[in-house]
Design a protein around this motif. Structure first.
Motif, mmCIF file in Angstrom:
data_model
loop_
_atom_site.group_PDB
_atom_site.id
_atom_site.type_symbol
_atom_site.label_atom_id
_atom_site.label_comp_id
_atom_site.label_asym_id
_atom_site.label_seq_id
_atom_site.Cartn_x
_atom_site.Cartn_y
_atom_site.Cartn_z
ATOM 1 N N GLN A 48 0.903 -1.157 -0.028
ATOM 2 C CA GLN A 48 -0.124 -0.042 -0.083
ATOM 3 C C GLN A 48 0.778 1.301 0.035
ATOM 4 O O GLN A 48 1.583 1.427 1.071
ATOM 5 N N ALA A 49 0.712 2.253 -1.105
ATOM 6 C CA ALA A 49 1.537 3.394 -0.956
ATOM 7 C C ALA A 49 0.650 4.559 0.090
ATOM 8 O O ALA A 49 -0.701 4.776 -0.144
ATOM 9 N N TYR A 50 1.629 4.716 1.061
ATOM 10 C CA TYR A 50 1.130 5.823 2.192
ATOM 11 C C TYR A 50 1.190 7.320 1.555
ATOM 12 O O TYR A 50 0.352 7.995 1.512
ATOM 13 N N ALA A 51 2.536 7.513 1.117
ATOM 14 C CA ALA A 51 2.799 8.994 0.766
ATOM 15 C C ALA A 51 3.684 8.856 -0.418
ATOM 16 O O ALA A 51 4.575 8.216 -0.471
ATOM 17 N N GLY A 52 3.426 10.077 -1.251
ATOM 18 C CA GLY A 52 4.371 9.901 -2.601
ATOM 19 C C GLY A 52 4.077 9.006 -3.547
ATOM 20 O O GLY A 52 2.821 8.318 -3.305
ATOM 21 N N ALA A 53 4.889 8.668 -4.467
ATOM 22 C CA ALA A 53 4.597 7.807 -5.538
ATOM 23 C C ALA A 53 5.531 7.091 -5.972
ATOM 24 O O ALA A 53 6.831 7.439 -5.763
ATOM 25 N N VAL A 54 5.717 5.658 -6.165
ATOM 26 C CA VAL A 54 6.851 4.900 -6.544
ATOM 27 C C VAL A 54 6.355 4.246 -8.189
ATOM 28 O O VAL A 54 5.507 4.218 -8.509
ATOM 29 N N THR A 55 7.599 3.803 -8.915
ATOM 30 C CA THR A 55 7.384 3.185 -9.684
ATOM 31 C C THR A 55 7.581 1.579 -9.975
ATOM 32 O O THR A 55 7.739 1.012 -10.909
ATOM 33 N N GLY A 56 8.089 1.349 -8.681
ATOM 34 C CA GLY A 56 8.649 -0.111 -8.395
ATOM 35 C C GLY A 56 8.854 -0.468 -7.187
ATOM 36 O O GLY A 56 9.078 0.521 -6.428
ATOM 37 N N TYR A 57 9.040 -1.819 -6.784
ATOM 38 C CA TYR A 57 9.439 -2.054 -5.706
ATOM 39 C C TYR A 57 9.795 -3.584 -5.604
ATOM 40 O O TYR A 57 9.747 -4.351 -6.522
ATOM 41 N N LYS A 58 10.609 -4.074 -4.350
ATOM 42 C CA LYS A 58 11.017 -5.392 -4.702
ATOM 43 C C LYS A 58 10.541 -6.151 -3.326
ATOM 44 O O LYS A 58 10.413 -5.522 -2.179
ATOM 45 N N LEU A 59 9.746 -7.180 -3.546
ATOM 46 C CA LEU A 59 9.497 -8.274 -2.269
ATOM 47 C C LEU A 59 10.260 -9.663 -2.483
ATOM 48 O O LEU A 59 10.430 -10.121 -3.428
ATOM 49 N N THR A 60 10.570 -9.964 -1.133
ATOM 50 C CA THR A 60 11.550 -11.105 -0.723
ATOM 51 C C THR A 60 10.606 -11.861 0.189
ATOM 52 O O THR A 60 10.491 -11.344 1.154
ATOM 53 N N VAL A 61 10.400 -12.984 -0.263
ATOM 54 C CA VAL A 61 9.502 -14.210 0.556
ATOM 55 C C VAL A 61 10.498 -15.291 1.021
ATOM 56 O O VAL A 61 11.183 -15.792 -0.061
ATOM 57 N N SER A 62 10.688 -15.542 2.101
ATOM 58 C CA SER A 62 11.563 -16.671 2.657
ATOM 59 C C SER A 62 10.834 -17.434 3.572
ATOM 60 O O SER A 62 9.881 -16.904 4.452
ATOM 61 N N TYR A 63 10.845 -18.767 3.564
ATOM 62 C CA TYR A 63 10.395 -19.624 4.535
ATOM 63 C C TYR A 63 11.674 -20.566 5.204
ATOM 64 O O TYR A 63 11.936 -21.627 4.435
ATOM 65 N N VAL A 64 12.194 -19.989 6.091
ATOM 66 C CA VAL A 64 13.387 -20.636 6.559
ATOM 67 C C VAL A 64 13.231 -20.610 8.160
ATOM 68 O O VAL A 64 12.553 -20.209 8.653
ATOM 69 N N ALA A 65 14.273 -21.505 8.833
ATOM 70 C CA ALA A 65 14.262 -21.532 10.155
ATOM 71 C C ALA A 65 14.717 -20.343 10.752
ATOM 72 O O ALA A 65 15.663 -19.865 10.366
ATOM 73 N N SER A 66 14.459 -19.968 11.964
ATOM 74 C CA SER A 66 14.546 -18.704 12.772
ATOM 75 C C SER A 66 16.263 -18.541 13.068
ATOM 76 O O SER A 66 17.034 -19.705 13.298
ATOM 77 N N ALA A 67 16.833 -17.529 12.668
ATOM 78 C CA ALA A 67 18.126 -17.145 12.516
ATOM 79 C C ALA A 67 18.557 -17.145 14.338
ATOM 80 O O ALA A 67 17.731 -16.586 14.746
ATOM 81 N N THR A 68 19.737 -17.408 14.375
ATOM 82 C CA THR A 68 20.435 -17.182 15.895
ATOM 83 C C THR A 68 21.624 -16.240 15.570
ATOM 84 O O THR A 68 22.245 -16.296 14.585
ATOM 85 N N LEU A 69 21.833 -15.646 16.725
ATOM 86 C CA LEU A 69 23.065 -15.095 16.462
ATOM 87 C C LEU A 69 24.491 -15.889 16.600
ATOM 88 O O LEU A 69 24.660 -16.800 17.313
ATOM 89 N N ALA A 70 25.097 -15.825 15.444
ATOM 90 C CA ALA A 70 26.557 -16.520 15.252
ATOM 91 C C ALA A 70 27.538 -16.293 16.467
ATOM 92 O O ALA A 70 28.096 -15.255 16.358
ATOM 93 N N SER A 71 27.614 -17.313 17.100
ATOM 94 C CA SER A 71 28.796 -17.293 18.268
ATOM 95 C C SER A 71 30.290 -17.072 17.579
ATOM 96 O O SER A 71 30.637 -17.722 16.723
#
Length: 449
Positions: free
Chosen positions: A153-176
């Motif tokens: 949904q455009a809230y303010a201003g105008a855009v001519t394009g956008y990028k969507l990234t969908v992932s279905y992955v295991a929850s990340a943890t902080l790498a020790s």
């Protein structure tokens, strides 16, 4: 209406459902998915589409697809998830677009991201989209159905394009080991204390800054500080590793305004907040936050991993210095024990290694003979003595092994009454009294009448 009902009945209509479709019915069926993800997949897609800002409008997915006017402000994308039973897998949707200006301030253009689990109801926007004013925006959930609708949904201003990234992955943890620890805590060690000179200015009140952005992303140097915490946890099964962190700074309390308005209350300026992250983009629930307006601020949590990130940011005002205090407790409780050994009766103690051992304290019994304790005086119960109901009259003196001097000068036993006495006292005497009373009443009655 009666004619309509009769007609439907004649046609064999068994039931008419007037209730709206339940939200659990899911999104509108029959829409071709734009994204299909399996466990472990990450699918990025760029879209060339002009969207014009519509302020507070939040459109439904079907309106974005079918209504030409509404379609100028939003776009809908169907998402299909081939789910796994593993609840550790999260569905993540990230929206990015080209925006100008400071990434910490409200930007133009501004897009909002929403996820719909049915045709008309979106998830709470404060949790899964729509609340941010900077790029990117992100949604994270554990999916409980197979298909969802993504709305841009455009809230303010105008855009001519956008990028969507969908992932279905295991929850990340902080790498020790990926980041040098700033704070190292060990159970029973002295608390960590350090004063920092750092300038932190207030950013967007509703925006939480991720640790990696605070650590390395340009534009965030004065918006937040991040510290890696390493814990030398006690890994025994009886240990509860509990972390306590306190943040202290110099603040001025702004008094409440004399106005009738919601939210006009006293608060510290500057107002610093703490957030604890167990993953690069996940903060512990209920830890820190903008709802806490205390000086100092404190938080505590049970550690289930060895490293965490602590983010400090300002919800109002500018801070130039602050102090951190932290410690780790393993909360190991020893088994309770009695003061005396139940087998030997001797005192016991607990050694540093946890073993319970007797205390060798020999008893000195060489003090001589035990003194004789005199018997307490026994007062005579004179009111009932002599009729067989006295205390000492109910017992045999020889059986009590008492000297005669401890007893009253009365009989030690009482003889029971004879049978004839009981018959006279319990039967004959009451009958005689009853007969005499009857004769008296009859004579009195005759004298009156």
């Amino acid at each position: 209406m009666l004619v309509l009902a009769a007609t439907l009945a004649g046609l064999g209509a068994g039931a008419i459902v007037l209730a709206p479709t339940s939200a659990s019915a899911g999104v509108t069926p029959g829409v071709k998915p734009d994204f299909v993800v399996n466990p472990g997949d990450t699918v990025p897609m760029e879209f060339s589409r002009t969207l014009i800002g519509s302020a507070e409008v939040k459109s439904h997915p079907d309106d974005c697809r079918k209504n030409a006017a509404i379609g100028l402000t939003c776009a809908a994308h169907r998402l299909k998830v081939n789910r796994t039973p593993d609840k550790n897998f999260q569905l993540r949707v990230t929206l990015e677009w080209q925006a100008e200006g400071d990434p910490t301030l409200a930007q133009v253009p501004d897009l909002d991201l929403f996820l719909f689990d049915n045709a008309t109801s979106a998830f709470d926007s404060t949790k899964v989209g729509g609340a941010g004013q900077t790029s990117p925006e992100q949604i994270k959930i554990v999916p409980d159905q197979d298909e969802y609708d993504i709305v841009v949904q455009a809230y303010a201003g105008a855009v001519t394009g956008y990028k969507l990234t969908v992932s279905y992955v295991a929850s990340a943890t902080l790498a020790s080991g990926s980041v040098t620890p700033d704070i190292v805590l060990t159970p029973h060690a002295a608390p960590f204390q350090h004063e920092y000179s750092s300038v932190i200015v207030a950013g967007q009140p509703l925006l939480d800054f991720f640790p990696d952005a605070c650590r390395s992303q340009p534009g965030y140097e004065q918006l937040c500080d991040v510290y890696r915490i390493k814990l030398n946890r006690n890994l025994s099964k009886d240990a509860t590793n509990f972390v306590v962190i306190q943040l202290d700074w110099s603040a001025v309390t702004v008094p409440a305004l004399n106005a009738v308005a919601t939210g006009l209350v006293s608060r510290p300026v500057p107002d610093l907040n703490m957030y604890v992250y167990d993953a690069p983009d996940h903060a512990l629930d209920g830890i820190g936050g903008t709802s806490i307006e205390n000086v100092p601020e404190q938080l505590g949590f049970v550690a289930t991993q060895d490293e965490y990130d602590l983010v400090i940011q300002s919800a109002g005002g500018t801070a130039t210095s602050y102090k951190l205090t932290a410690f780790l407790s393993d909360e190991v409780f020893t088994k309770p024990f009695e003061l005396l050994d139940p087998l030997t009766g001797t005192p016991i103690t607990q050694s540093p290694d946890g073993e319970i051992t007797p205390i060798n304290t020999p008893t000195d019994n060489s003090g001589g003979d035990v003194p004789t304790i005199a018997l307490a005086p026994v007062e005579p119960d004179s009111d009932i003595a002599g009729i067989g109901l006295g205390t000492t009259q109910q017992f045999n003196a020889d059986g009590l092994q008492l000297n005669r001097s401890a007893l009253r000068d009365t009989a030690a036993t009482a003889a029971p009454p004879s049978g004839i006495v009981l018959v006279i006292g319990l039967l004959i005497a009451p009958a005689v009294l009853l007969g005499a009373g009857f004769v008296f009443v009859r004579r009195r009655h005759s004298a009156v009448f």
